[in-house]
Design a protein around this motif. Structure first.
Motif, mmCIF file in Angstrom:
data_model
loop_
_atom_site.group_PDB
_atom_site.id
_atom_site.type_symbol
_atom_site.label_atom_id
_atom_site.label_comp_id
_atom_site.label_asym_id
_atom_site.label_seq_id
_atom_site.Cartn_x
_atom_site.Cartn_y
_atom_site.Cartn_z
ATOM 1 N N ALA A 1 -1.631 7.668 -5.082
ATOM 2 C CA ALA A 1 -1.370 8.272 -3.772
ATOM 3 C C ALA A 1 -1.186 9.777 -3.885
ATOM 4 C CB ALA A 1 -0.138 7.632 -3.130
ATOM 5 N N CYS A 2 -0.708 10.250 -5.014
ATOM 6 C CA CYS A 2 -0.509 11.693 -5.206
ATOM 7 C C CYS A 2 -1.834 12.432 -5.363
ATOM 8 C CB CYS A 2 0.366 11.939 -6.436
ATOM 9 S SG CYS A 2 2.074 11.422 -6.215
ATOM 10 N N PHE A 3 -2.885 11.733 -5.772
ATOM 11 C CA PHE A 3 -4.159 12.397 -6.037
ATOM 12 C C PHE A 3 -5.172 12.260 -4.905
ATOM 13 C CE2 PHE A 3 -2.362 11.592 -10.258
ATOM 14 C CZ PHE A 3 -2.343 12.896 -10.723
ATOM 15 N N VAL A 4 -4.902 11.413 -3.928
ATOM 16 C CA VAL A 4 -5.798 11.265 -2.777
ATOM 17 C C VAL A 4 -5.344 12.292 -1.745
ATOM 18 C CG1 VAL A 4 -6.690 9.703 -1.015
ATOM 19 C CG2 VAL A 4 -6.104 8.807 -3.263
ATOM 20 N N SER B 1 0.840 -1.196 0.000
ATOM 21 C CA SER B 1 0.000 0.000 0.000
ATOM 22 C C SER B 1 0.873 1.243 0.000
ATOM 23 C CB SER B 1 -0.912 0.014 1.230
ATOM 24 O OG SER B 1 -1.850 -1.033 1.165
ATOM 25 N N PHE B 2 0.363 2.275 -0.655
ATOM 26 C CA PHE B 2 1.068 3.550 -0.785
ATOM 27 C C PHE B 2 0.233 4.664 -0.162
ATOM 28 C CE2 PHE B 2 2.427 0.814 -4.166
ATOM 29 C CZ PHE B 2 3.768 1.083 -4.343
ATOM 30 N N CYS B 3 0.904 5.710 0.328
ATOM 31 C CA CYS B 3 0.192 6.893 0.811
ATOM 32 C C CYS B 3 1.184 8.039 0.972
ATOM 33 C CB CYS B 3 -0.543 6.620 2.115
ATOM 34 S SG CYS B 3 0.499 6.466 3.574
ATOM 35 N N GLN B 4 0.656 9.236 1.173
ATOM 36 C CA GLN B 4 1.506 10.399 1.392
ATOM 37 C C GLN B 4 2.011 10.369 2.832
ATOM 38 O OE1 GLN B 4 -0.299 14.104 0.162
ATOM 39 N NE2 GLN B 4 -1.140 13.155 -1.674
ATOM 40 N N GLU B 5 3.290 10.613 2.981
ATOM 41 C CA GLU B 5 3.932 10.524 4.296
ATOM 42 C C GLU B 5 3.250 11.409 5.339
ATOM 43 O OE1 GLU B 5 8.493 10.265 5.699
ATOM 44 O OE2 GLU B 5 7.988 12.094 4.615
ATOM 45 N N VAL C 1 9.316 6.282 -1.283
ATOM 46 C CA VAL C 1 9.599 5.744 -2.610
ATOM 47 C C VAL C 1 9.616 6.826 -3.695
ATOM 48 C CG1 VAL C 1 8.814 3.408 -2.131
ATOM 49 C CG2 VAL C 1 7.164 5.096 -2.912
ATOM 50 N N GLY C 2 9.360 8.068 -3.324
ATOM 51 C CA GLY C 2 9.394 9.144 -4.298
ATOM 52 C C GLY C 2 8.569 10.331 -3.848
ATOM 53 N N GLU C 3 8.455 11.296 -4.741
ATOM 54 C CA GLU C 3 7.688 12.505 -4.466
ATOM 55 C C GLU C 3 6.687 12.761 -5.584
ATOM 56 O OE1 GLU C 3 10.169 15.905 -3.903
ATOM 57 O OE2 GLU C 3 11.054 15.135 -2.054
ATOM 58 N N CYS C 4 5.553 13.322 -5.203
ATOM 59 C CA CYS C 4 4.553 13.759 -6.178
ATOM 60 C C CYS C 4 5.046 15.054 -6.828
ATOM 61 C CB CYS C 4 3.222 14.037 -5.481
ATOM 62 S SG CYS C 4 2.550 12.631 -4.578
ATOM 63 N N ASP C 5 4.382 15.479 -7.884
ATOM 64 C CA ASP C 5 4.732 16.745 -8.528
ATOM 65 C C ASP C 5 4.635 17.913 -7.550
ATOM 66 O OD1 ASP C 5 5.179 15.448 -10.921
ATOM 67 O OD2 ASP C 5 3.190 15.892 -11.727
ATOM 68 N N SER C 6 3.758 17.776 -6.545
ATOM 69 C CA SER C 6 3.568 18.822 -5.543
ATOM 70 C C SER C 6 4.680 18.844 -4.504
ATOM 71 C CB SER C 6 2.225 18.614 -4.834
ATOM 72 O OG SER C 6 2.262 17.391 -4.099
ATOM 73 N N GLY C 7 5.554 17.838 -4.525
ATOM 74 C CA GLY C 7 6.630 17.761 -3.544
ATOM 75 C C GLY C 7 6.310 16.876 -2.351
ATOM 76 N N GLU C 8 5.061 16.394 -2.261
ATOM 77 C CA GLU C 8 4.676 15.499 -1.164
ATOM 78 C C GLU C 8 5.404 14.170 -1.310
ATOM 79 O OE1 GLU C 8 2.888 16.078 1.470
ATOM 80 O OE2 GLU C 8 2.055 18.012 0.894
ATOM 81 N N LYS C 9 5.967 13.681 -0.206
ATOM 82 C CA LYS C 9 6.655 12.394 -0.225
ATOM 83 C C LYS C 9 5.633 11.265 -0.151
ATOM 84 C CE LYS C 9 10.921 14.078 1.711
ATOM 85 N NZ LYS C 9 11.810 14.139 2.861
#
Length: 84
Positions: free
Chosen positions: A46-49, A21-25, A69-77
């Protein structure tokens, strides 16, 4: 009528397969034996939720610690965990 067991049907560990499962930190929270987050099935989703989901995971079912595991375009981890 005799019953036989099929050896190909044997499942170890209760037959559960682990989930990824993935989610924003920033939404990840462990509290009262539960893990809450904005759970998603993959990194991109995960970047859009943008809010925590109603889904909770039992803390005892966690297999791995959260890993960025990475960052969204918004910078959220974005983190991932393996769990049952």
């Amino acid at each position: 009528m005799a019953q036989t067991e099929n050896p190909g049907q044997t499942q170890l560990g209760g037959g559960q397969s682990p989930y990824l499962s993935f989610c924003q930190e920033r939404f990840y929270e462990e509290d009262d034996g539960l893990i809450r987050c904005n759970w998603a099935v993959n990194f991109n989703y995960a970047c859009f939720v943008s809010y925590p989901s109603n889904k909770v995971i039992q803390l005892g079912s966690k297999i791995t610690e959260p890993e960025v595991v990475g960052e969204c375009d918004s910078g959220e981890k974005v983190i991932k965990i393996m769990h049952y």
